[in-house]
Motif scaffolding. Structure first.
Motif, PDB file in Angstrom:
ATOM      1  N   ASN A 115     -15.727  68.260  58.271  1.00 38.22           N
ATOM      2  CA  ASN A 115     -16.752  67.373  57.703  1.00 38.22           C
ATOM      3  C   ASN A 115     -18.156  67.884  57.976  1.00 38.22           C
ATOM      4  OD1 ASN A 115     -14.681  65.515  56.913  1.00 38.22           O
ATOM      5  ND2 ASN A 115     -14.644  64.758  59.017  1.00 38.22           N
ATOM      6  N   ALA A 116     -18.365  69.179  57.680  1.00 35.75           N
ATOM      7  CA  ALA A 116     -19.661  69.793  57.969  1.00 35.75           C
ATOM      8  C   ALA A 116     -20.816  69.057  57.307  1.00 35.75           C
ATOM      9  CB  ALA A 116     -19.645  71.253  57.523  1.00 35.75           C
ATOM     10  N   SER A 117     -20.580  68.513  56.127  1.00 32.58           N
ATOM     11  CA  SER A 117     -21.673  67.841  55.426  1.00 32.58           C
ATOM     12  C   SER A 117     -22.158  66.613  56.180  1.00 32.58           C
ATOM     13  CB  SER A 117     -21.232  67.440  54.009  1.00 32.58           C
ATOM     14  OG  SER A 117     -20.138  66.535  54.075  1.00 32.58           O
ATOM     15  N   ASP A 118     -21.290  66.047  57.030  1.00 30.78           N
ATOM     16  CA  ASP A 118     -21.685  64.856  57.780  1.00 30.78           C
ATOM     17  C   ASP A 118     -22.735  65.168  58.841  1.00 30.78           C
ATOM     18  OD1 ASP A 118     -19.883  63.446  56.278  1.00 30.78           O
ATOM     19  OD2 ASP A 118     -18.309  63.436  57.809  1.00 30.78           O
ATOM     20  N   VAL A 119     -22.831  66.416  59.260  1.00 31.63           N
ATOM     21  CA  VAL A 119     -23.840  66.780  60.254  1.00 31.63           C
ATOM     22  C   VAL A 119     -24.950  67.614  59.628  1.00 31.63           C
ATOM     23  CG1 VAL A 119     -22.308  66.627  62.226  1.00 31.63           C
ATOM     24  CG2 VAL A 119     -22.470  68.788  61.004  1.00 31.63           C
ATOM     25  N   GLY A 120     -25.048  67.582  58.328  1.00 31.37           N
ATOM     26  CA  GLY A 120     -26.168  68.230  57.674  1.00 31.37           C
ATOM     27  C   GLY A 120     -25.993  69.697  57.398  1.00 31.37           C
ATOM     28  N   LEU A 121     -24.768  70.218  57.479  1.00 31.43           N
ATOM     29  CA  LEU A 121     -24.571  71.645  57.246  1.00 31.43           C
ATOM     30  C   LEU A 121     -24.463  71.922  55.756  1.00 31.43           C
ATOM     31  CD1 LEU A 121     -22.128  72.542  60.127  1.00 31.43           C
ATOM     32  CD2 LEU A 121     -24.595  72.445  60.106  1.00 31.43           C
ATOM     33  N   GLN A 122     -25.496  71.572  55.047  1.00 33.73           N
ATOM     34  CA  GLN A 122     -25.543  71.761  53.607  1.00 33.73           C
ATOM     35  C   GLN A 122     -26.501  72.877  53.239  1.00 33.73           C
ATOM     36  OE1 GLN A 122     -24.027  70.388  50.777  1.00 33.73           O
ATOM     37  NE2 GLN A 122     -22.513  69.717  52.273  1.00 33.73           N
ATOM     38  N   PHE A 123     -27.009  73.576  54.231  1.00 37.51           N
ATOM     39  CA  PHE A 123     -27.981  74.610  53.925  1.00 37.51           C
ATOM     40  C   PHE A 123     -27.841  75.742  54.933  1.00 37.51           C
ATOM     41  CE2 PHE A 123     -29.829  71.068  56.215  1.00 37.51           C
ATOM     42  CZ  PHE A 123     -30.413  71.633  57.328  1.00 37.51           C
ATOM     43  N   ALA A 124     -28.238  76.914  54.501  1.00 36.25           N
ATOM     44  CA  ALA A 124     -28.136  78.096  55.350  1.00 36.25           C
ATOM     45  C   ALA A 124     -29.131  79.130  54.845  1.00 36.25           C
ATOM     46  CB  ALA A 124     -26.717  78.665  55.322  1.00 36.25           C
ATOM     47  N   GLY A 125     -29.348  80.155  55.634  1.00 35.67           N
ATOM     48  CA  GLY A 125     -30.267  81.187  55.201  1.00 35.67           C
ATOM     49  C   GLY A 125     -30.306  82.342  56.172  1.00 35.67           C
ATOM     50  N   GLN A 126     -30.905  83.410  55.757  1.00 32.83           N
ATOM     51  CA  GLN A 126     -31.096  84.537  56.654  1.00 32.83           C
ATOM     52  C   GLN A 126     -32.279  85.367  56.188  1.00 32.83           C
ATOM     53  OE1 GLN A 126     -27.152  86.277  56.196  1.00 32.83           O
ATOM     54  NE2 GLN A 126     -27.997  87.925  54.969  1.00 32.83           N
ATOM     55  N   THR A 127     -32.901  86.006  57.153  1.00 30.49           N
ATOM     56  CA  THR A 127     -34.046  86.873  56.880  1.00 30.49           C
ATOM     57  C   THR A 127     -33.806  88.191  57.592  1.00 30.49           C
ATOM     58  OG1 THR A 127     -35.528  84.978  56.716  1.00 30.49           O
ATOM     59  CG2 THR A 127     -36.540  87.125  57.105  1.00 30.49           C
ATOM     60  N   SER A 128     -33.953  89.276  56.871  1.00 26.66           N
ATOM     61  CA  SER A 128     -33.710  90.585  57.463  1.00 26.66           C
ATOM     62  C   SER A 128     -35.007  91.167  57.999  1.00 26.66           C
ATOM     63  CB  SER A 128     -33.111  91.542  56.427  1.00 26.66           C
ATOM     64  OG  SER A 128     -34.110  91.998  55.538  1.00 26.66           O
ATOM     65  N   ALA A 129     -34.858  92.178  58.858  1.00 27.71           N
ATOM     66  CA  ALA A 129     -36.020  92.857  59.414  1.00 27.71           C
ATOM     67  C   ALA A 129     -36.823  93.567  58.334  1.00 27.71           C
ATOM     68  CB  ALA A 129     -35.583  93.845  60.486  1.00 27.71           C
ATOM     69  N   LEU A 130     -36.218  93.788  57.174  1.00 26.78           N
ATOM     70  CA  LEU A 130     -36.916  94.431  56.062  1.00 26.78           C
ATOM     71  C   LEU A 130     -37.697  93.423  55.224  1.00 26.78           C
ATOM     72  CD1 LEU A 130     -34.159  96.958  54.902  1.00 26.78           C
ATOM     73  CD2 LEU A 130     -36.141  97.394  56.381  1.00 26.78           C
ATOM     74  N   GLY A 131     -37.576  92.131  55.574  1.00 25.11           N
ATOM     75  CA  GLY A 131     -38.353  91.115  54.868  1.00 25.11           C
ATOM     76  C   GLY A 131     -37.620  90.412  53.751  1.00 25.11           C
ATOM     77  N   THR A 132     -36.322  90.635  53.616  1.00 20.98           N
ATOM     78  CA  THR A 132     -35.544  89.943  52.587  1.00 20.98           C
ATOM     79  C   THR A 132     -35.214  88.534  53.062  1.00 20.98           C
ATOM     80  OG1 THR A 132     -34.556  92.018  51.867  1.00 20.98           O
ATOM     81  CG2 THR A 132     -33.431  89.988  51.217  1.00 20.98           C
ATOM     82  N   VAL A 133     -35.590  87.543  52.273  1.00 27.89           N
ATOM     83  CA  VAL A 133     -35.345  86.144  52.614  1.00 27.89           C
ATOM     84  C   VAL A 133     -34.322  85.578  51.639  1.00 27.89           C
ATOM     85  CG1 VAL A 133     -36.369  83.860  52.934  1.00 27.89           C
ATOM     86  CG2 VAL A 133     -37.705  85.912  53.477  1.00 27.89           C
ATOM     87  N   VAL A 134     -33.224  85.070  52.183  1.00 28.22           N
ATOM     88  CA  VAL A 134     -32.154  84.503  51.376  1.00 28.22           C
ATOM     89  C   VAL A 134     -31.905  83.081  51.846  1.00 28.22           C
ATOM     90  CG1 VAL A 134     -29.736  84.738  50.669  1.00 28.22           C
ATOM     91  CG2 VAL A 134     -31.087  86.778  51.129  1.00 28.22           C
ATOM     92  N   VAL A 135     -31.760  82.153  50.904  1.00 31.86           N
ATOM     93  CA  VAL A 135     -31.490  80.769  51.268  1.00 31.86           C
ATOM     94  C   VAL A 135     -30.341  80.234  50.418  1.00 31.86           C
ATOM     95  CG1 VAL A 135     -33.778  80.190  52.119  1.00 31.86           C
ATOM     96  CG2 VAL A 135     -33.307  79.998  49.690  1.00 31.86           C
ATOM     97  N   TYR A 136     -29.583  79.322  51.027  1.00 25.45           N
ATOM     98  CA  TYR A 136     -28.464  78.666  50.345  1.00 25.45           C
ATOM     99  C   TYR A 136     -28.558  77.174  50.596  1.00 25.45           C
ATOM    100  CZ  TYR A 136     -23.948  76.399  50.114  1.00 25.45           C
ATOM    101  OH  TYR A 136     -22.954  75.496  49.849  1.00 25.45           O
ATOM    102  N   ALA A 137     -28.277  76.363  49.586  1.00 21.53           N
ATOM    103  CA  ALA A 137     -28.176  74.921  49.778  1.00 21.53           C
ATOM    104  C   ALA A 137     -27.016  74.403  48.950  1.00 21.53           C
ATOM    105  CB  ALA A 137     -29.461  74.224  49.374  1.00 21.53           C
ATOM    106  N   GLY A 138     -26.196  73.581  49.574  1.00 24.80           N
ATOM    107  CA  GLY A 138     -25.060  73.003  48.884  1.00 24.80           C
ATOM    108  C   GLY A 138     -25.483  71.930  47.901  1.00 24.80           C
TER     109      GLY A 138
END
Length: 411
Positions: A115-138
């Protein structure tokens, strides 16, 4: 000379979905919606392109406001990659997948969060040392979720532009699991702290980043490997909050960082409680050859003990940590490794408390027979107490466990 304890020893960095992360699909065919909060930022919004999808907030405005709160002035990223589909993002689960052999041997748990959605795990992301920013949202991610994770990732972007990761690695021994924990904590903790400050300044609905990690800890069972990764965010945040009063003051944390997870957990500097000297001589059964070493640290000890005792008891038993060193052994004809995990404690009382908790942990995992434990998957274990301030856990093949001895000198 201490060597890196192989891939089978070192903990893979756990991607905690919520602290570092997020996008959500915006209005079909439309541009990004404006960020919430008071009109007018201190800095001119940056021109940041959203690729692959849309965001429910204006990334350029979020970035400008993050820089205002942090007191920084770096060149903005040109783009942010946004995903609204979990399979496209690639990893939106916490602690899923397999474990390295040593983590399996000590019984750490894995698997997705129920039940990950119950604790707010609806979003994620990562940023690399090269400056690439990636985001995910359910699909159930709110605009607040997106704003939070985009701000958090932009803090990481600023950190990399300022060379904070490299600065930490010059001062912290990242050849060990414990040192890697420190570096991750001092990247994630400041990101959480700064994101909280940003949200407090520019929103009025009480949304904060830091409570996410308390919710994750409550959702994960004790002994779950995700708790170790999540603690880097939670303990890193608490460390920063104890050291500064404003995000603009965070650079001084990097100037004199802690070097062990013990120091992070207990809000100490590197000079306040350095690791005690630990000199171990392990005498393995015939044919076993040392192939790697590692220092795992108090945070890892906490997570491991919680496989078999309560988290509260695990935390107390680990609190007297002075140092540890894991030795990895292999021998021809054996598919799996065996281990000698040696510990130094602050005093004899702390050593005794840990040994009691360690024996209870092993009792929970297997059956005690003639001074050692038989654990599932053919593992055996034995506990040694070479001195009043030291402990050794032998774990692995039965002949290794039965035939290995160790002496430990604590300085």
């Amino acid at each position: 000379m201490t060597r890196r304890g192989l891939a089978l020893v070192a903990l893979a960095a756990v991607l905690v979905v919520a602290g570092c992360q997020a996008p959500v699909a915006g209005p079909a065919g439309g541009g990004p919606a404006p960020d919430g909060g008071p009109a007018g930022a201190d800095r001119q919004p940056a021109n940041i392109t959203v690729q692959n999808g849309t965001l429910a907030v204006d990334p350029g405005l979020v970035f400008a406001r993050v820089q205002t709160v942090a007191g920084t002035n770096v060149t903005p990223p040109e783009r942010v990659r946004a995903f609204g589909n979990e399979s496209d993002y690639g990893n939106a689960s916490l602690g899923g997948g397999g474990l390295p052999p040593f983590q399996e041997a000590v019984g750490l748990k894995t698997g997705p969060v129920p039940n990950a959605s119950d604790v707010g795990l609806q979003f994620a992301g990562q940023t690399s040392a090269l400056g690439t920013v990636v985001v995910y949202a359910g699909p159930n991610a709110t605009t607040d979720d997106v704003r939070l994770v985009v701000a958090h990732e932009f803090v990481h972007y600023v950190q990399f532009k300022q060379g904070r990761s490299a600065q930490l690695r010059q001062r912290v021994d990242t050849s060990t699991t414990d040192g890697s924990y420190v570096v991750r904590s001092l990247l994630e903790g400041p990101a959480v702290y700064t994101t909280d400050a940003y949200l407090e300044r520019y929103t009025d609905n009480g949304t904060q980043n830091s409570p996410v990690y308390r919710a994750i800890a409550e959702a994960l069972p004790p002994g779950h490997v995700g708790r170790y990764g999540n603690s880097q965010y939670a303990e890193g945040f608490e460390y920063v909050a104890s050291r500064v009063d404003d995000p603009a003051d965070i650079p001084r944390v990097y100037e004199s960082p802690p070097t062990t997870s013990e120091q992070v957990i207990h809000n100490l500097t590197a000079d306040e409680e350095p690791p005690v000297a630990l000199d171990a001589a392990v005498e393995p059964a015939g044919g076993w050859r040392e192939v790697g070493t590692d220092r795992l640290g108090e945070a890892f000890v906490r997570t491991t003990l919680a496989v078999g005792v309560t988290q509260e008891r695990a935390d107390r038993a680990a609190a007297g940590w002075g140092n540890d060193r894991l030795y990895v052994y292999r021998t021809p004809g054996q598919r799996t490794a065996s281990y000698a995990w040696t510990f130094a404690w602050d005093d004899a009382g702390e050593a005794a408390e840990f040994e009691r908790a360690l024996r209870a942990y092993l009792d929970a995992r297997g059956e005690r027979r003639a001074g050692q434990w038989a654990i599932d998957d053919g593992l055996s274990a034995r506990v040694l107490a070479p001195s009043e301030r030291s402990t050794v856990l032998l774990l692995g093949n039965g002949s290794f466990v039965a035939g290995t001895d160790a002496t430990v000198t604590v300085g």
